[in-house]
Design an enzyme around this catalytic site. Structure first.
Site: not given
Ligand code: GRF
Length: 209
Positions: A14, A105, A137, A170
């Site tokens: 991400n 999330h 939060t 994402e």
């Molecule tokens: C993602 O699925 C995110 O939604 C969750 O943890 C994962 C992290 O993946 N909170 P990355 O490290 O961004 O590849």
């Protein structure tokens, strides 16, 4: 230009999507609570300052969160972005950054907070699953929702195939949400998202479905 600090714990896909999106922001630093997080190398290759605040060096959550906040504040960010950051943060930390702290999330909140969201979705038999960007939060995974993207659940899905389909979304949703925040189109007020965006977020995302 808004300054952003990204917090990670692992592979950082991400984070990479955010770096690659050409957002009108300055990525001031990437901070990990784990020295071995793969995302640190990716950030360094992008020329972004990296830091480690290793949680195991601290006796309790308050100590760790104080050290983390001190490190974050060195970069004076306008926005703190949790991107796969796998530590539960204390209320003190969360309140310090209220309105400036966001998370992604891997489920359509309020369904399936916590861990193992794809497994829970399959066990729950839902036909639609997805991801949520929200303000953080003190109650974990319960903050006001900024944006969501949905994916179908197929009958032959496994945790892995479903996770991959959600992750693809994402990588579109998180940069889009940060762009809206950077452009001043969204803010947190009285624990609600105030927005000038008029319709469901995912229509602006490129989806193969
Ligand atoms: C993602 O699925 C995110 O939604 C969750 O943890 C994962 C992290 O993946 N909170 P990355 O490290 O961004 O590849």
């Amino acid at each position: 230009m808004k300054r952003i600090v990204i917090l990670i714990s692992g592979r950082g896909s991400n984070m990479q999507a955010i770096l690659d999106a050409g957002l009108p922001v300055e990525i001031a630093a990437v901070i990990s609570n784990k020295p071995e997080a793969g995302g640190l190398d990716i950030a360094a290759r992008h020329g972004i300052p990296t830091e480690v605040v290793y949680h195991k060096k601290y006796t309790d959550r308050d100590d760790f969160d104080t050290a983390l906040a001190t490190k974050i504040d060195e970069y004076a960010p306008d926005l703190v972005v949790l991107a796969g950051f796998m530590r539960i943060l204390t209320a003190g930390f969360v309140n310090r950054y209220m309105g400036k702290l966001i998370n992604i999330h891997p489920a359509l909140l309020p369904a399936f907070p916590g861990l193992d969201t794809h497994q829970k979705a399959l066990l729950g038999g839902v036909r639609i699953h997805g991801c949520t960007v929200h303000f953080v939060t003190p109650q974990v995974d319960h903050g006001p929702i900024i944006a969501q993207a949905a994916v179908p659940v197929f009958s032959d899905d496994t945790d892995e195939t479903l996770a991959a389909r959600v992750l693809q979304q994402e990588h579109l949703l998180y940069p889009q949400a940060i762009r809206w925040l950077a452009e001043g189109k969204l803010r947190l007020e009285d624990n609600k998202v105030v927005s000038t965006i008029h319709q469901a977020s995912s229509s602006e995302l490129k989806s193969p479905w």
